[in-house]
Design a protein around this motif. Sequence first.
Motif, PDB file in Angstrom:
ATOM      1  N   ALA A  74       0.884  -1.232  -0.142  1.00 32.54           N
ATOM      2  CA  ALA A  74      -0.082  -0.030   0.183  1.00 32.54           C
ATOM      3  C   ALA A  74       0.897   1.122  -0.089  1.00 32.54           C
ATOM      4  CB  ALA A  74      -0.842  -0.074   1.158  1.00 32.54           C
ATOM      5  N   ILE A  75       1.815   1.085   0.817  1.00 36.56           N
ATOM      6  CA  ILE A  75       2.639   2.411   0.930  1.00 36.56           C
ATOM      7  C   ILE A  75       3.382   2.982  -0.500  1.00 36.56           C
ATOM      8  CG2 ILE A  75       4.930   3.276   1.924  1.00 36.56           C
ATOM      9  CD1 ILE A  75       3.974   1.799   4.407  1.00 36.56           C
ATOM     10  N   THR A  76       3.927   1.741  -1.055  1.00 37.22           N
ATOM     11  CA  THR A  76       4.525   1.827  -2.505  1.00 37.22           C
ATOM     12  C   THR A  76       3.574   2.082  -3.459  1.00 37.22           C
ATOM     13  OG1 THR A  76       6.217  -0.035  -1.610  1.00 37.22           O
ATOM     14  CG2 THR A  76       6.385   0.698  -3.957  1.00 37.22           C
ATOM     15  N   CYS A  77       2.675   1.507  -3.600  1.00 39.88           N
ATOM     16  CA  CYS A  77       1.822   1.498  -4.770  1.00 39.88           C
ATOM     17  C   CYS A  77       0.588   2.776  -4.750  1.00 39.88           C
ATOM     18  CB  CYS A  77       1.079   0.177  -5.200  1.00 39.88           C
ATOM     19  SG  CYS A  77       2.217  -1.256  -5.471  1.00 39.88           S
TER      20      CYS A  77
ATOM     21  N   CYS B  59      11.893  14.060  -2.833  1.00 43.32           N
ATOM     22  CA  CYS B  59      11.878  12.935  -1.706  1.00 43.32           C
ATOM     23  C   CYS B  59      11.124  11.785  -1.890  1.00 43.32           C
ATOM     24  CB  CYS B  59      12.231  13.379  -0.348  1.00 43.32           C
ATOM     25  SG  CYS B  59      10.784  14.357   0.139  1.00 43.32           S
ATOM     26  N   GLY B  60      10.083  11.642  -2.814  1.00 41.53           N
ATOM     27  CA  GLY B  60       9.045  10.825  -2.881  1.00 41.53           C
ATOM     28  C   GLY B  60       9.843   9.399  -2.851  1.00 41.53           C
ATOM     29  N   PHE B  61      10.898   8.944  -3.565  1.00 34.24           N
ATOM     30  CA  PHE B  61      11.161   7.496  -3.774  1.00 34.24           C
ATOM     31  C   PHE B  61      11.912   7.235  -2.436  1.00 34.24           C
ATOM     32  CE2 PHE B  61      10.885   9.135  -8.055  1.00 34.24           C
ATOM     33  CZ  PHE B  61       9.994   8.306  -8.636  1.00 34.24           C
ATOM     34  N   SER B  62      12.746   7.910  -1.942  1.00 32.51           N
ATOM     35  CA  SER B  62      13.563   7.785  -0.609  1.00 32.51           C
ATOM     36  C   SER B  62      12.578   7.552   0.483  1.00 32.51           C
ATOM     37  CB  SER B  62      14.543   8.588  -0.505  1.00 32.51           C
ATOM     38  OG  SER B  62      14.229  10.104  -0.244  1.00 32.51           O
ATOM     39  N   LEU B  63      11.468   8.719   0.595  1.00 26.87           N
ATOM     40  CA  LEU B  63      10.440   8.629   1.534  1.00 26.87           C
ATOM     41  C   LEU B  63       9.630   7.465   1.733  1.00 26.87           C
ATOM     42  CD1 LEU B  63       9.206  10.281   4.136  1.00 26.87           C
ATOM     43  CD2 LEU B  63       7.748  11.453   2.201  1.00 26.87           C
ATOM     44  N   THR B  64       9.343   6.971   0.633  1.00 24.44           N
ATOM     45  CA  THR B  64       8.602   5.416   0.321  1.00 24.44           C
ATOM     46  C   THR B  64       9.362   4.575   0.895  1.00 24.44           C
ATOM     47  OG1 THR B  64       7.347   6.577  -1.624  1.00 24.44           O
ATOM     48  CG2 THR B  64       7.355   3.960  -1.148  1.00 24.44           C
ATOM     49  N   ALA B  65      10.906   4.222   0.608  1.00 26.93           N
ATOM     50  CA  ALA B  65      11.564   3.422   0.945  1.00 26.93           C
ATOM     51  C   ALA B  65      11.782   3.487   2.449  1.00 26.93           C
ATOM     52  CB  ALA B  65      12.881   3.608   0.294  1.00 26.93           C
TER      53      ALA B  65
ATOM     54  N   PHE C 166      -1.157  16.513 -10.254  1.00 22.80           N
ATOM     55  CA  PHE C 166      -0.170  15.632 -10.754  1.00 22.80           C
ATOM     56  C   PHE C 166       1.225  16.732 -10.465  1.00 22.80           C
ATOM     57  CE2 PHE C 166       2.980  14.908 -14.545  1.00 22.80           C
ATOM     58  CZ  PHE C 166       3.245  13.689 -13.770  1.00 22.80           C
ATOM     59  N   PRO C 167       0.998  17.856 -10.674  1.00 22.61           N
ATOM     60  CA  PRO C 167       2.607  18.789 -10.598  1.00 22.61           C
ATOM     61  C   PRO C 167       2.984  18.738  -9.277  1.00 22.61           C
ATOM     62  CG  PRO C 167       0.810  20.054 -11.926  1.00 22.61           C
ATOM     63  CD  PRO C 167       0.201  18.799 -11.519  1.00 22.61           C
ATOM     64  N   ILE C 168       2.077  18.690  -8.247  1.00 27.07           N
ATOM     65  CA  ILE C 168       2.427  18.687  -6.670  1.00 27.07           C
ATOM     66  C   ILE C 168       3.075  17.311  -6.723  1.00 27.07           C
ATOM     67  CG2 ILE C 168       1.776  18.676  -4.370  1.00 27.07           C
ATOM     68  CD1 ILE C 168      -0.455  20.810  -5.317  1.00 27.07           C
ATOM     69  N   TYR C 169       2.397  16.161  -7.018  1.00 25.25           N
ATOM     70  CA  TYR C 169       2.829  14.741  -6.663  1.00 25.25           C
ATOM     71  C   TYR C 169       4.279  14.689  -7.558  1.00 25.25           C
ATOM     72  CZ  TYR C 169      -1.617  13.277  -5.136  1.00 25.25           C
ATOM     73  OH  TYR C 169      -2.907  12.848  -4.449  1.00 25.25           O
ATOM     74  N   LEU C 170       4.310  15.232  -8.687  1.00 23.89           N
ATOM     75  CA  LEU C 170       5.865  15.157  -9.351  1.00 23.89           C
ATOM     76  C   LEU C 170       6.778  15.770  -8.643  1.00 23.89           C
ATOM     77  CD1 LEU C 170       7.132  14.326 -11.900  1.00 23.89           C
ATOM     78  CD2 LEU C 170       6.742  16.339 -12.842  1.00 23.89           C
TER      79      LEU C 170
ATOM     80  N   TYR D 154      -0.287   5.405  -7.767  1.00 18.49           N
ATOM     81  CA  TYR D 154      -1.658   5.303  -8.246  1.00 18.49           C
ATOM     82  C   TYR D 154      -2.416   6.548  -8.491  1.00 18.49           C
ATOM     83  CZ  TYR D 154      -6.768   4.582  -8.997  1.00 18.49           C
ATOM     84  OH  TYR D 154      -7.914   4.347  -8.961  1.00 18.49           O
ATOM     85  N   PHE D 155      -2.192   7.453  -7.194  1.00 23.77           N
ATOM     86  CA  PHE D 155      -2.872   8.732  -6.994  1.00 23.77           C
ATOM     87  C   PHE D 155      -2.278   9.771  -7.752  1.00 23.77           C
ATOM     88  CE2 PHE D 155      -4.548   7.150  -2.989  1.00 23.77           C
ATOM     89  CZ  PHE D 155      -6.009   7.045  -3.291  1.00 23.77           C
ATOM     90  N   THR D 156      -0.805   9.579  -8.075  1.00 25.85           N
ATOM     91  CA  THR D 156      -0.098  10.298  -8.826  1.00 25.85           C
ATOM     92  C   THR D 156      -0.404  10.154 -10.373  1.00 25.85           C
ATOM     93  OG1 THR D 156       1.987  10.184  -7.679  1.00 25.85           O
ATOM     94  CG2 THR D 156       2.194  10.952  -9.708  1.00 25.85           C
ATOM     95  N   LEU D 157      -0.831   8.885 -10.958  1.00 27.39           N
ATOM     96  CA  LEU D 157      -1.090   8.694 -12.067  1.00 27.39           C
ATOM     97  C   LEU D 157      -2.795   9.262 -12.391  1.00 27.39           C
ATOM     98  CD1 LEU D 157       0.696   5.356 -12.780  1.00 27.39           C
ATOM     99  CD2 LEU D 157       1.190   7.785 -13.523  1.00 27.39           C
TER     100      LEU D 157
END
Length: 207
Positions: free
Chosen positions: A158-161, A184-190, A174-178, A165-168
């Motif tokens: 759930a944390i990863t996907c 730091c989105g990828f490292s924060l998810t990890a 979308f600009p905010i998500y991007l 999903y919401f970004t897409l």
Amino acid sequence: MNLFNEDNFLNQFFLFMGKLIALNLLWMITCIPVITIGASTTALFYCTLKLHKDKDISAWKFFWKSFRSNFLQSTAIWVLILVAAALLWLERIAIGTMPQSMKQIFTYVLAAAGLFLLLVTLYIFPTIAAFENKLSKLISHTLYFIFRQPGYAVAVTAITCLPMYFTLVDAELFPIYLFVWLLCGFSLTAYADSWFLWRLFRPFFKE
């Protein structure tokens, strides 16, 4: 409150965010060749797991240390995942040509196989980051960790996907998500995934 005190909450927070931003940038840059995504992801999880374990690390030093030492195993696994994903995609196309009675059955089978591949992908690189062993042993460890705590597997998925999903699907935001992903989105998810993964791995480490 002394803002220049190293133990100050704001100071610690900005240091922590600086590490996440650095790790995010390192991960994105090293993923550019595509074939290196496996090694990059292993290095990212190596650092986020150590953040949970040791609280403070050198992002640059530990990222490259893991990237070099785990490159061969991580790349081999990444290639296998790509091949498996390609086979599932071809099977999905083939299902469209089947009779209706068989199409539904094979759709469920394909969905189960896709979910299994997703879970393996989410767990294998953190496992490589945490343990030194032969590739076959690391794969068996991965399967063990997936089924040891099914609730953790649901949380990590759930944390990863869900953010992806919401970004897409949310074109308006979308600009905010991007921006968040690039910052730091990828490292924060990890890091969030590693909260669960470290609790799985910790009993297998000596104090």
